[in-house]
Write a protein that holds these residues in place. Sequence first.
Motif, PDB file in Angstrom:
ATOM      1  N   SER A   1     -14.907   3.893  -4.005  1.00 48.31           N
ATOM      2  CA  SER A   1     -13.577   3.965  -4.604  1.00 48.31           C
ATOM      3  C   SER A   1     -13.005   5.375  -4.635  1.00 48.31           C
ATOM      4  O   SER A   1     -11.792   5.542  -4.697  1.00 48.31           O
ATOM      5  N   TYR A   2     -13.846   6.380  -4.575  1.00 46.37           N
ATOM      6  CA  TYR A   2     -13.362   7.754  -4.524  1.00 46.37           C
ATOM      7  C   TYR A   2     -14.038   8.477  -3.381  1.00 46.37           C
ATOM      8  O   TYR A   2     -15.213   8.240  -3.080  1.00 46.37           O
ATOM      9  N   ASN A   3     -13.301   9.344  -2.750  1.00 49.41           N
ATOM     10  CA  ASN A   3     -13.767   9.982  -1.521  1.00 49.41           C
ATOM     11  C   ASN A   3     -14.680  11.166  -1.811  1.00 49.41           C
ATOM     12  O   ASN A   3     -14.262  12.312  -1.802  1.00 49.41           O
ATOM     13  N   PHE A   4     -15.942  10.864  -2.049  1.00 49.57           N
ATOM     14  CA  PHE A   4     -16.949  11.900  -2.212  1.00 49.57           C
ATOM     15  C   PHE A   4     -17.785  11.959  -0.937  1.00 49.57           C
ATOM     16  O   PHE A   4     -18.276  10.935  -0.458  1.00 49.57           O
ATOM     17  N   ALA A   5     -17.942  13.141  -0.395  1.00 49.96           N
ATOM     18  CA  ALA A   5     -18.773  13.347   0.798  1.00 49.96           C
ATOM     19  C   ALA A   5     -18.334  12.451   1.952  1.00 49.96           C
ATOM     20  O   ALA A   5     -19.164  11.916   2.696  1.00 49.96           O
ATOM     21  N   GLY A   6     -17.018  12.289   2.104  1.00 53.51           N
ATOM     22  CA  GLY A   6     -16.492  11.550   3.256  1.00 53.51           C
ATOM     23  C   GLY A   6     -16.599  10.048   3.164  1.00 53.51           C
ATOM     24  O   GLY A   6     -16.359   9.350   4.150  1.00 53.51           O
ATOM     25  N   LYS A   7     -16.940   9.511   1.985  1.00 54.21           N
ATOM     26  CA  LYS A   7     -17.052   8.061   1.856  1.00 54.21           C
ATOM     27  C   LYS A   7     -15.663   7.416   1.825  1.00 54.21           C
ATOM     28  O   LYS A   7     -14.679   8.047   1.475  1.00 54.21           O
ATOM     29  N   ASP A   8     -15.613   6.125   2.213  1.00 54.58           N
ATOM     30  CA  ASP A   8     -14.326   5.441   2.236  1.00 54.58           C
ATOM     31  C   ASP A   8     -13.879   5.088   0.821  1.00 54.58           C
ATOM     32  O   ASP A   8     -14.637   5.192  -0.147  1.00 54.58           O
ATOM     33  N   THR A   9     -12.640   4.658   0.691  1.00 57.05           N
ATOM     34  CA  THR A   9     -12.062   4.376  -0.623  1.00 57.05           C
ATOM     35  C   THR A   9     -11.420   2.990  -0.660  1.00 57.05           C
ATOM     36  O   THR A   9     -10.345   2.813  -1.238  1.00 57.05           O
ATOM     37  N   VAL A  10     -12.080   2.004  -0.063  1.00 56.52           N
ATOM     38  CA  VAL A  10     -11.470   0.677   0.057  1.00 56.52           C
ATOM     39  C   VAL A  10     -11.308  -0.024  -1.289  1.00 56.52           C
ATOM     40  O   VAL A  10     -10.505  -0.954  -1.412  1.00 56.52           O
ATOM     41  N   PHE A  11     -12.036   0.411  -2.331  1.00 60.05           N
ATOM     42  CA  PHE A  11     -11.907  -0.210  -3.649  1.00 60.05           C
ATOM     43  C   PHE A  11     -11.201   0.709  -4.648  1.00 60.05           C
ATOM     44  O   PHE A  11     -11.314   0.525  -5.858  1.00 60.05           O
ATOM     45  N   LYS A  12     -10.465   1.666  -4.151  1.00 59.25           N
ATOM     46  CA  LYS A  12      -9.799   2.622  -5.031  1.00 59.25           C
ATOM     47  C   LYS A  12      -8.844   1.930  -6.000  1.00 59.25           C
ATOM     48  O   LYS A  12      -8.852   2.209  -7.217  1.00 59.25           O
ATOM     49  N   LEU A  13      -8.011   1.030  -5.493  1.00 63.44           N
ATOM     50  CA  LEU A  13      -7.035   0.370  -6.348  1.00 63.44           C
ATOM     51  C   LEU A  13      -7.691  -0.614  -7.308  1.00 63.44           C
ATOM     52  O   LEU A  13      -7.209  -0.809  -8.431  1.00 63.44           O
ATOM     53  N   MET A  14      -8.791  -1.215  -6.899  1.00 60.89           N
ATOM     54  CA  MET A  14      -9.499  -2.096  -7.828  1.00 60.89           C
ATOM     55  C   MET A  14     -10.120  -1.286  -8.960  1.00 60.89           C
ATOM     56  O   MET A  14     -10.081  -1.693 -10.121  1.00 60.89           O
TER      57      MET A  14
ATOM     58  N   LEU B   1       5.802 -10.009  -9.516  1.00 60.52           N
ATOM     59  CA  LEU B   1       6.899  -9.060  -9.642  1.00 60.52           C
ATOM     60  C   LEU B   1       7.090  -8.621 -11.101  1.00 60.52           C
ATOM     61  O   LEU B   1       6.731  -9.342 -12.037  1.00 60.52           O
ATOM     62  N   VAL B   2       7.652  -7.448 -11.252  1.00 61.11           N
ATOM     63  CA  VAL B   2       7.965  -6.902 -12.570  1.00 61.11           C
ATOM     64  C   VAL B   2       9.483  -6.719 -12.639  1.00 61.11           C
ATOM     65  O   VAL B   2      10.046  -5.915 -11.886  1.00 61.11           O
ATOM     66  N   ASN B   3      10.115  -7.496 -13.498  1.00 61.55           N
ATOM     67  CA  ASN B   3      11.585  -7.480 -13.585  1.00 61.55           C
ATOM     68  C   ASN B   3      12.229  -7.735 -12.223  1.00 61.55           C
ATOM     69  O   ASN B   3      13.226  -7.107 -11.845  1.00 61.55           O
ATOM     70  N   GLY B   4      11.613  -8.649 -11.493  1.00 61.77           N
ATOM     71  CA  GLY B   4      12.160  -9.046 -10.202  1.00 61.77           C
ATOM     72  C   GLY B   4      11.828  -8.114  -9.050  1.00 61.77           C
ATOM     73  O   GLY B   4      12.283  -8.339  -7.929  1.00 61.77           O
ATOM     74  N   LYS B   5      11.037  -7.078  -9.319  1.00 62.22           N
ATOM     75  CA  LYS B   5      10.718  -6.110  -8.270  1.00 62.22           C
ATOM     76  C   LYS B   5       9.201  -5.954  -8.135  1.00 62.22           C
ATOM     77  O   LYS B   5       8.470  -6.155  -9.111  1.00 62.22           O
ATOM     78  N   PRO B   6       8.722  -5.579  -6.933  1.00 60.05           N
ATOM     79  CA  PRO B   6       7.283  -5.341  -6.761  1.00 60.05           C
ATOM     80  C   PRO B   6       6.815  -4.183  -7.646  1.00 60.05           C
ATOM     81  O   PRO B   6       7.566  -3.251  -7.934  1.00 60.05           O
ATOM     82  N   ALA B   7       5.580  -4.277  -8.080  1.00 60.40           N
ATOM     83  CA  ALA B   7       4.990  -3.195  -8.873  1.00 60.40           C
ATOM     84  C   ALA B   7       4.632  -2.031  -7.964  1.00 60.40           C
ATOM     85  O   ALA B   7       4.490  -2.181  -6.744  1.00 60.40           O
ATOM     86  N   THR B   8       4.469  -0.878  -8.565  1.00 56.93           N
ATOM     87  CA  THR B   8       4.044   0.311  -7.821  1.00 56.93           C
ATOM     88  C   THR B   8       2.755   0.895  -8.377  1.00 56.93           C
ATOM     89  O   THR B   8       2.183   1.802  -7.790  1.00 56.93           O
ATOM     90  N   LYS B   9       2.323   0.361  -9.525  1.00 55.49           N
ATOM     91  CA  LYS B   9       1.085   0.842 -10.154  1.00 55.49           C
ATOM     92  C   LYS B   9       0.623  -0.222 -11.141  1.00 55.49           C
ATOM     93  O   LYS B   9       1.399  -1.083 -11.584  1.00 55.49           O
ATOM     94  N   TRP B  10      -0.673  -0.181 -11.504  1.00 53.27           N
ATOM     95  CA  TRP B  10      -1.220  -1.185 -12.408  1.00 53.27           C
ATOM     96  C   TRP B  10      -0.565  -1.139 -13.781  1.00 53.27           C
ATOM     97  O   TRP B  10      -0.412  -2.161 -14.446  1.00 53.27           O
ATOM     98  N   SER B  11      -0.173   0.036 -14.216  1.00 57.22           N
ATOM     99  CA  SER B  11       0.405   0.160 -15.553  1.00 57.22           C
ATOM    100  C   SER B  11       1.780  -0.501 -15.668  1.00 57.22           C
ATOM    101  O   SER B  11       2.342  -0.563 -16.761  1.00 57.22           O
ATOM    102  N   ASP B  12       2.310  -1.020 -14.558  1.00 56.85           N
ATOM    103  CA  ASP B  12       3.536  -1.805 -14.634  1.00 56.85           C
ATOM    104  C   ASP B  12       3.278  -3.159 -15.308  1.00 56.85           C
ATOM    105  O   ASP B  12       4.225  -3.824 -15.740  1.00 56.85           O
TER     106      ASP B  12
END
Length: 230
Positions: free
Chosen positions: A57-70, A121-132
């Motif tokens: 989830s976080y790029n340490f030592a070149g690792k991928d971040t495929v679960f960053k958003l999760m 959707l949030v108020n009819g619009k796509p979210a941009t972050k989880w805190s929406d």
Amino acid sequence: MKKIKQTAIWFAFAGLLISMAGCNLAGLKMQESADYHPYVLDPHIDKTTWQYIKDRSYNFAGKDTVFKLMRQAIEYSGIDTNLYIKTNCTFILLHNDAVYRTTVVNKVVTPTADCYWGKYLVNGKPATKWSDYPKEQVKNYLLYLIVQGAYSFNNLTPNNVVATTLEPLNYDPLNPTSVMTLRVNDDQNFTMRLNDFSNSVAYVSVRTSNILAVNGAIQVIDRVLFYQAK
């Protein structure tokens, strides 16, 4: 006519021999026969599901971040991370694409309806972050992605298993019993499918399946998963 055909066949065979010899003359060796030893990748990762999420989830030592958003969803929602070391479970992990995927429409970048931020959707619009979203909504969705019972290719068949999740009962009016179905498709790819039941609005094919953590099975998806009948 028969003699002409025989002559043509002889010339074709002679041409093949010449081309084979040409390979040797050009310094190219002909392929040699060799014994084939099949090898099946070991699905065991020798770590807990929670460690697997953190490692990717976080790029340490070149690792991928495929679960960053999760992982961001986990941290925002306040879900108990000890649930990801709970034994005998199936963990549905969200690839980044399952959370936020875009397409270009009329030169405008738009989230797709098959990712979480594009579907809910949030108020009819796509979210941009989880805190929406409210924390409770995010937490209960993550709980839905934890299935009681470890399901993998070892025990799934083309017939659906109806499994109970950790989502609270009656939270989702479209799925009051908080269940998920799991099966493998009976085709050459043997794809694992989630919520592929009769009259399902949409199912999800597992992107990476049969990852075996020390505390259960992991299935990775790249589309938003929900339970809804037509």
